[in-house]
Design a protein around this motif. Structure first.
Motif, PDB file in Angstrom:
ATOM      1  N   MET A   1     -72.145 -63.502  43.490  1.00 46.78           N
ATOM      2  CA  MET A   1     -71.138 -63.369  42.883  1.00 46.78           C
ATOM      3  C   MET A   1     -71.419 -63.606  41.447  1.00 46.78           C
ATOM      4  N   THR A   2     -70.596 -62.839  40.624  1.00 48.37           N
ATOM      5  CA  THR A   2     -70.641 -63.216  39.389  1.00 48.37           C
ATOM      6  C   THR A   2     -69.455 -64.101  38.719  1.00 48.37           C
ATOM      7  N   PRO A   3     -69.781 -64.713  37.576  1.00 46.96           N
ATOM      8  CA  PRO A   3     -68.648 -65.406  37.038  1.00 46.96           C
ATOM      9  C   PRO A   3     -67.349 -64.644  36.779  1.00 46.96           C
ATOM     10  N   THR A   5     -66.350 -62.320  38.562  1.00 45.14           N
ATOM     11  CA  THR A   5     -65.720 -61.764  39.858  1.00 45.14           C
ATOM     12  C   THR A   5     -65.057 -63.308  40.212  1.00 45.14           C
ATOM     13  N   VAL A   6     -65.648 -64.245  40.191  1.00 41.24           N
ATOM     14  CA  VAL A   6     -64.956 -65.605  40.561  1.00 41.24           C
ATOM     15  C   VAL A   6     -63.647 -65.713  39.785  1.00 41.24           C
ATOM     16  N   TRP A   7     -63.614 -65.376  38.488  1.00 43.03           N
ATOM     17  CA  TRP A   7     -62.491 -65.844  37.776  1.00 43.03           C
ATOM     18  C   TRP A   7     -61.418 -64.674  38.106  1.00 43.03           C
ATOM     19  N   VAL A   9     -60.933 -63.419  41.164  1.00 45.11           N
ATOM     20  CA  VAL A   9     -60.486 -63.850  42.322  1.00 45.11           C
ATOM     21  C   VAL A   9     -59.352 -65.071  42.154  1.00 45.11           C
ATOM     22  N   VAL A  10     -59.896 -65.954  41.404  1.00 50.24           N
ATOM     23  CA  VAL A  10     -58.831 -67.127  40.908  1.00 50.24           C
ATOM     24  C   VAL A  10     -57.788 -66.717  40.310  1.00 50.24           C
TER      25      VAL A  10
END
Length: 106
Positions: A1-3, A5-7, A9-10
């Motif tokens: 998961m790329t950064p 994508t994480v951001w 989702v957050v």
């Protein structure tokens, strides 16, 4: 998961949480005053807390583990049943877990 994508989702989760809170404030008060709604809310809260305690007590990652946390929970439940103050409950449970770990269990 790329950064990124994480951001994403957050941020989406944050917006959804905010929308849920806002919806709670915008609902008409008479909807929330219904006896079924308040009883259900109380039961859901208790069920979620019980589930959280159960998972945190007997799970490590995705495995079930019986260690010093389980007897500590039993001591805390007994102290609560005897109507001990919350601070006493926490100290007794922590002392139980620490003592069992000192003896090599858990």
């Amino acid at each position: 998961m790329t950064p990124a994508t994480v951001w994403a989702v957050v941020l989406v989760a944050s917006v959804l949480c905010f929308a849920l809170k806002l919806a709670g404030h915008l609902l008409p008060e008479h909807w929330l005053a219904d006896e079924r709604v308040s009883r259900t809310a109380a039961l859901v809260t208790a069920a979620l807390l019980a589930a959280l305690v159960a998972v945190q007590t007997v799970a490590t990652g995705q495995t079930l583990v019986v260690d010093a946390r389980l007897p500590a929970l039993a001591v805390a439940a007994l102290a609560l049943a005897l109507r001990a103050p919350f601070l006493v409950v926490v100290v007794l449970a922590a002392a139980t877990a620490a003592g069992l770990r000192l003896l090599g269990w858990g």
